[in-house]
Design a protein around this motif. Structure first.
Motif, PDB file in Angstrom:
ATOM      1  N   GLY A   1       4.137  62.614-111.088  1.00 11.22           N
ATOM      2  CA  GLY A   1       3.508  61.297-111.081  1.00 11.22           C
ATOM      3  C   GLY A   1       3.767  60.558-112.381  1.00 11.22           C
ATOM      4  N   MET A   2       3.607  61.257-113.498  1.00 12.93           N
ATOM      5  CA  MET A   2       3.888  60.639-114.798  1.00 12.93           C
ATOM      6  C   MET A   2       5.388  60.358-114.950  1.00 12.93           C
ATOM      7  SD  MET A   2       1.366  59.864-116.578  1.00 12.93           S
ATOM      8  CE  MET A   2      -0.361  60.164-116.778  1.00 12.93           C
ATOM      9  N   ALA A   3       6.212  61.254-114.457  1.00  5.46           N
ATOM     10  CA  ALA A   3       7.662  61.033-114.514  1.00  5.46           C
ATOM     11  C   ALA A   3       8.035  59.783-113.719  1.00  5.46           C
ATOM     12  CB  ALA A   3       8.410  62.250-113.984  1.00  5.46           C
ATOM     13  N   ALA A   4       7.404  59.586-112.563  1.00 10.25           N
ATOM     14  CA  ALA A   4       7.683  58.402-111.747  1.00 10.25           C
ATOM     15  C   ALA A   4       7.342  57.128-112.504  1.00 10.25           C
ATOM     16  CB  ALA A   4       6.885  58.473-110.443  1.00 10.25           C
ATOM     17  N   ILE A   5       6.230  57.144-113.239  1.00 15.14           N
ATOM     18  CA  ILE A   5       5.828  55.964-114.009  1.00 15.14           C
ATOM     19  C   ILE A   5       6.850  55.677-115.113  1.00 15.14           C
ATOM     20  CG2 ILE A   5       4.079  55.069-115.592  1.00 15.14           C
ATOM     21  CD1 ILE A   5       1.995  56.551-113.883  1.00 15.14           C
ATOM     22  N   VAL A   6       7.277  56.718-115.812  1.00 17.32           N
ATOM     23  CA  VAL A   6       8.255  56.531-116.890  1.00 17.32           C
ATOM     24  C   VAL A   6       9.593  56.036-116.333  1.00 17.32           C
ATOM     25  CG1 VAL A   6       9.598  57.746-118.661  1.00 17.32           C
ATOM     26  CG2 VAL A   6       7.150  58.191-118.424  1.00 17.32           C
ATOM     27  N   ILE A   7      10.012  56.580-115.197  1.00 14.76           N
ATOM     28  CA  ILE A   7      11.284  56.161-114.585  1.00 14.76           C
ATOM     29  C   ILE A   7      11.193  54.705-114.127  1.00 14.76           C
ATOM     30  CG2 ILE A   7      12.835  56.546-112.629  1.00 14.76           C
ATOM     31  CD1 ILE A   7      12.110  59.560-112.901  1.00 14.76           C
ATOM     32  N   MET A   8      10.054  54.320-113.531  1.00 15.68           N
ATOM     33  CA  MET A   8       9.888  52.921-113.124  1.00 15.68           C
ATOM     34  C   MET A   8       9.932  51.988-114.328  1.00 15.68           C
ATOM     35  SD  MET A   8       7.123  52.180-110.117  1.00 15.68           S
ATOM     36  CE  MET A   8       5.974  53.468-110.525  1.00 15.68           C
ATOM     37  N   ALA A   9       9.248  52.353-115.400  1.00 15.53           N
ATOM     38  CA  ALA A   9       9.246  51.510-116.610  1.00 15.53           C
ATOM     39  C   ALA A   9      10.659  51.376-117.173  1.00 15.53           C
ATOM     40  CB  ALA A   9       8.303  52.100-117.653  1.00 15.53           C
TER      41      ALA A   9
ATOM     42  N   PHE B   1       5.945  44.439-116.864  1.00 14.48           N
ATOM     43  CA  PHE B   1       5.799  45.598-115.987  1.00 14.48           C
ATOM     44  C   PHE B   1       5.892  46.925-116.743  1.00 14.48           C
ATOM     45  CE2 PHE B   1       6.830  42.563-112.499  1.00 14.48           C
ATOM     46  CZ  PHE B   1       5.669  42.761-111.770  1.00 14.48           C
ATOM     47  N   PRO B   2       6.863  47.109-117.641  1.00 16.52           N
ATOM     48  CA  PRO B   2       6.862  48.364-118.404  1.00 16.52           C
ATOM     49  C   PRO B   2       5.605  48.530-119.268  1.00 16.52           C
ATOM     50  CG  PRO B   2       9.012  47.333-118.553  1.00 16.52           C
ATOM     51  CD  PRO B   2       8.096  46.356-117.888  1.00 16.52           C
ATOM     52  N   ALA B   3       5.117  47.437-119.864  1.00 17.74           N
ATOM     53  CA  ALA B   3       3.894  47.524-120.671  1.00 17.74           C
ATOM     54  C   ALA B   3       2.697  47.884-119.790  1.00 17.74           C
ATOM     55  CB  ALA B   3       3.650  46.215-121.401  1.00 17.74           C
ATOM     56  N   ALA B   4       2.615  47.265-118.620  1.00 20.58           N
ATOM     57  CA  ALA B   4       1.526  47.582-117.693  1.00 20.58           C
ATOM     58  C   ALA B   4       1.606  49.034-117.243  1.00 20.58           C
ATOM     59  CB  ALA B   4       1.579  46.645-116.484  1.00 20.58           C
ATOM     60  N   LEU B   5       2.802  49.511-116.966  1.00 21.56           N
ATOM     61  CA  LEU B   5       2.957  50.913-116.554  1.00 21.56           C
ATOM     62  C   LEU B   5       2.572  51.868-117.684  1.00 21.56           C
ATOM     63  CD1 LEU B   5       6.214  50.612-114.458  1.00 21.56           C
ATOM     64  CD2 LEU B   5       3.988  51.373-113.617  1.00 21.56           C
ATOM     65  N   ALA B   6       2.868  51.503-118.932  1.00 22.62           N
ATOM     66  CA  ALA B   6       2.481  52.345-120.069  1.00 22.62           C
ATOM     67  C   ALA B   6       0.963  52.410-120.188  1.00 22.62           C
ATOM     68  CB  ALA B   6       3.104  51.815-121.353  1.00 22.62           C
ATOM     69  N   VAL B   7       0.302  51.274-120.039  1.00 22.96           N
ATOM     70  CA  VAL B   7      -1.166  51.252-120.093  1.00 22.96           C
ATOM     71  C   VAL B   7      -1.744  52.071-118.936  1.00 22.96           C
ATOM     72  CG1 VAL B   7      -3.192  49.752-119.854  1.00 22.96           C
ATOM     73  CG2 VAL B   7      -1.311  49.082-121.354  1.00 22.96           C
ATOM     74  N   LEU B   8      -1.198  51.896-117.746  1.00 26.34           N
ATOM     75  CA  LEU B   8      -1.691  52.644-116.584  1.00 26.34           C
ATOM     76  C   LEU B   8      -1.463  54.141-116.747  1.00 26.34           C
ATOM     77  CD1 LEU B   8      -0.540  50.222-113.757  1.00 26.34           C
ATOM     78  CD2 LEU B   8      -2.891  50.685-114.482  1.00 26.34           C
ATOM     79  N   ALA B   9      -0.344  54.541-117.346  1.00 24.52           N
ATOM     80  CA  ALA B   9      -0.096  55.964-117.594  1.00 24.52           C
ATOM     81  C   ALA B   9      -1.151  56.519-118.549  1.00 24.52           C
ATOM     82  CB  ALA B   9       1.305  56.173-118.160  1.00 24.52           C
ATOM     83  N   GLY B  10      -1.493  55.750-119.575  1.00 24.89           N
ATOM     84  CA  GLY B  10      -2.541  56.182-120.496  1.00 24.89           C
ATOM     85  C   GLY B  10      -3.890  56.290-119.808  1.00 24.89           C
TER      86      GLY B  10
END
Length: 162
Positions: free
Chosen positions: A18-26, A56-65
């Motif tokens: 799940g975390m890998a998916a977020i990083v790949i999307m960002a 979008f990458p910033a939002a994904l980073a916040v959501l991952a946190g």
């Protein structure tokens, strides 16, 4: 001193995929934003590309946190799922637009570098969506023989058998 496992949040955790998916999307959004910007774009197009490149990458980073801190948070998971669906929509629309408009200076993927960015974005989105939409089958322990129950798993805390 408390063991590190006591600090693990209770409830559903976010698996590494799940975390890998977020990083790949960002990563895909960042690459797409860099590839699709041209000097001849209007201000509105430049703002849209910047949004994809940075927001979008910033939002994904916040959501991952947030997911790392509160893994069972349904609103956070829903937000990542919404971004994943937007990623799939973007990949589909930009690819169809690029195929309909073969001008290499037009919006959309036209060469290997452009398609690599779209594929990375799509891979992250599909990894997240498949992870949440396709239930994994429970693991079946191998049986000793036909019809027998699984062998008991030994633990290092059990007394040795004699």
């Amino acid at each position: 001193m408390k063991p590190a496992l006591e600090h693990t949040p209770a409830g559903r955790t976010v698996p590494p995929l799940g975390m890998a998916a977020i990083v790949i999307m960002a990563t895909g959004y960042g690459w797409v934003g860099g590839n699709f910007a041209t000097a001849t774009d209007t201000l509105l197009v430049k703002l849209a590309v910047t949004a994809g490149h940075l927001v979008f990458p910033a939002a994904l980073a916040v959501l991952a946190g947030l997911l790392a801190a509160h893994p069972g948070s349904p609103p956070t998971r829903s937000a990542v799922t919404a971004i994943a669906w937007l990623s799939v929509l973007f990949a589909a629309v930009s690819t169809v637009y690029a195929l309909a408009n073969p001008d290499p200076n037009a919006f959309g993927p036209h060469n290997l570098a452009d398609y690599a960015a779209v594929v990375i974005l799509l891979a992250g989105a599909l990894l997240w969506l498949l992870h949440h939409l396709v239930p994994l089958a429970p693991r079946q322990w191998p049986r000793n023989a036909v019809g027998e129950e699984p062998a008991a798993r030994s633990s290092s805390r059990q007394a040795p058998r004699r």
